[in-house]
Design an enzyme around this catalytic site. Sequence first.
Site, PDB file in Angstrom:
ATOM      1  N   LYS A 280       0.840  -1.195   0.000  1.00 54.52           N
ATOM      2  CA  LYS A 280       0.000   0.000   0.000  1.00 54.52           C
ATOM      3  C   LYS A 280       0.878   1.249   0.000  1.00 54.52           C
ATOM      4  O   LYS A 280       1.962   1.246   0.552  1.00 54.52           O
ATOM      5  CB  LYS A 280      -0.906   0.004   1.238  1.00 54.52           C
ATOM      6  CG  LYS A 280      -2.040  -0.986   1.174  1.00 54.52           C
ATOM      7  CD  LYS A 280      -2.998  -0.819   2.336  1.00 54.52           C
ATOM      8  CE  LYS A 280      -4.134  -1.836   2.268  1.00 54.52           C
ATOM      9  NZ  LYS A 280      -5.042  -1.615   1.129  1.00 54.52           N
ATOM     10  N   ARG A 354     -10.537 -11.291   0.886  1.00 63.36           N
ATOM     11  CA  ARG A 354     -11.389 -12.287   0.236  1.00 63.36           C
ATOM     12  C   ARG A 354     -10.780 -13.683   0.344  1.00 63.36           C
ATOM     13  O   ARG A 354     -11.498 -14.688   0.342  1.00 63.36           O
ATOM     14  CB  ARG A 354     -11.637 -11.891  -1.226  1.00 63.36           C
ATOM     15  CG  ARG A 354     -10.410 -11.844  -2.082  1.00 63.36           C
ATOM     16  CD  ARG A 354     -10.615 -11.060  -3.359  1.00 63.36           C
ATOM     17  NE  ARG A 354     -10.673  -9.616  -3.131  1.00 63.36           N
ATOM     18  CZ  ARG A 354     -10.892  -8.703  -4.081  1.00 63.36           C
ATOM     19  NH1 ARG A 354     -11.099  -9.094  -5.346  1.00 63.36           N
ATOM     20  NH2 ARG A 354     -10.913  -7.440  -3.799  1.00 63.36           N
TER      21      ARG A 354
END
Length: 503
Positions: A280, A354
């Site tokens: 990130k 996920r």
Amino acid sequence: MKVIIEQGEIQSASVDAIVVNLFQGVTQPGGATGAVDQALNGAISDLITTGDFTGKSGEVATLYSRGAITAQRVLVVGLGESDKFDQEAVREASGVVAKCAEKLNIKALATIVHGGGIGGMDVVEAAQAVVEGSLLATYKYDAPKSKPDESKPVEELHLVEFDASKIEPIEAGAQAGEAIAEGVYLARTLANQPSNVATPTAMAEAAQAMCESVGLNCHILDEDEMHAEKMGLLSAVTKGSSEPAKFIVMEHKPKNAKNDGPVVLVGKGVTFDTGGYSLKPVAGIVGMKGDMSGAAAVIGAMNAVGRLKLPVHVVGLVPAVENMVSATAFKPNDVFIGKNGVSVEIISTDAEGRLVLADALCYADSLNPSVVIDVATLTGAKMIALGKHLSGLFVDDDELHDALVAAGKKTGEPFWRMPLDPIYDRQLKTQVADLKNTGGQPGGAVTAARFLAHFVGDWPWAHIDIAGNHLYSEGPEFTPRSYLTPGSTGNPMRAFVEYLRNL
Ligand code: BES
Ligand code: MN
Ligand code: ZN
């Protein structure tokens, strides 16, 4: 804050301050507010006739009794428009009062049960909302500061009701409010803690302690057991971390359970999300201690479910894991196989949520569930689509959709339905595996939900993306709420409890 239920007249309560209310547009105060107005020689009527107080939601006025009644102060709180009055309005008014009382350094506060009289609300629900609003508004995160915060919440909250027949329902509502607030406190604290404190191990310990305290079964799977369970996607995410992953199973199975298979709640428990090798950016990594907010909501909900002794079989699942960069971390283009045999090519190691949820959903399948609901800070795309006012709700089953939307409306944690159309699966195709773990920018929240759908069995399933609305602060992007505090919200924990209570 100690909650005390008392039968009597509010104007006789021997406390530091009493609380009465007014609806917007009322010119003649009635009921308990009218009685206090009389005792104060019309001071509340003066507030109205001068136009100093209109009864709008969020308004609170302080009056001084000057010996006319035992309490030194009278707080008058606005309930807003009477035709929009609901539990949320009571929580809101109670939160406004609790924050005001804290500022005034009030120790003992007595309030009428907003909505329990003139409001015409179910008195159990009214009492629950008063207690919830008061407790939630005065939540504090116990930060390790060398000079601790001076401000202290009200110590005693007296709910005063004249009608003796309402005392028992008020007690029941207050108890529910306390049980739910306890769960929210736990959820907020877990998510507010930094990731060097709230590690997967610490999360597992907190869950275990909570389960012991409220009488739930708790089982923690370690990494060996996760391998034995063939949780290849969860295992992939934890590879880069020196913090061992924990798979937390909390079970509430009362003898009087009404449901056949359990309702399973699954919460994303990424204790810190660096993004992994798909690292990130500097600005995007800050705040990622909150990437276990879904897990926090599930642990908090289990806390409340246990305290309330709900007649429902409920299981809470939390895959707790840290997403890090290291020589052993998983990498883009790696391929891993989930618990149900579905293979996944990693495109972005930052689409880790996920992956851990996928194996948790497969685990849920082994419990023969009647319903599965997962909750996660899953995608930045959800924030682009819906902002921070609403949770994204992905669900095919209309009955489950309606039940969740109704619950969220009631608790002030609104859901908004998002698409779950299989056409989006086209974006998840790859030559080297059954699925890839990202579908590109367009419809990013939907492709994340579609990814999860490949790990769902033959049961009603809802996925809730809380990215953005897991936090609260003052600002235009948040719905103002008196009973929220800066930082973690616990959203949508109370909606889960409401949903489960309605089953
Ligand atoms: N935890 C993030 C999502 C997130 C972002 C939550 C901001 C709260 C605030 C999630 O793991 C993530 O990184 N998602 C990626 C997915 C993408 C790589 C397909 C995202 O949204 O950018
Ligand atoms: Mn991520
Ligand atoms: Zn994440």
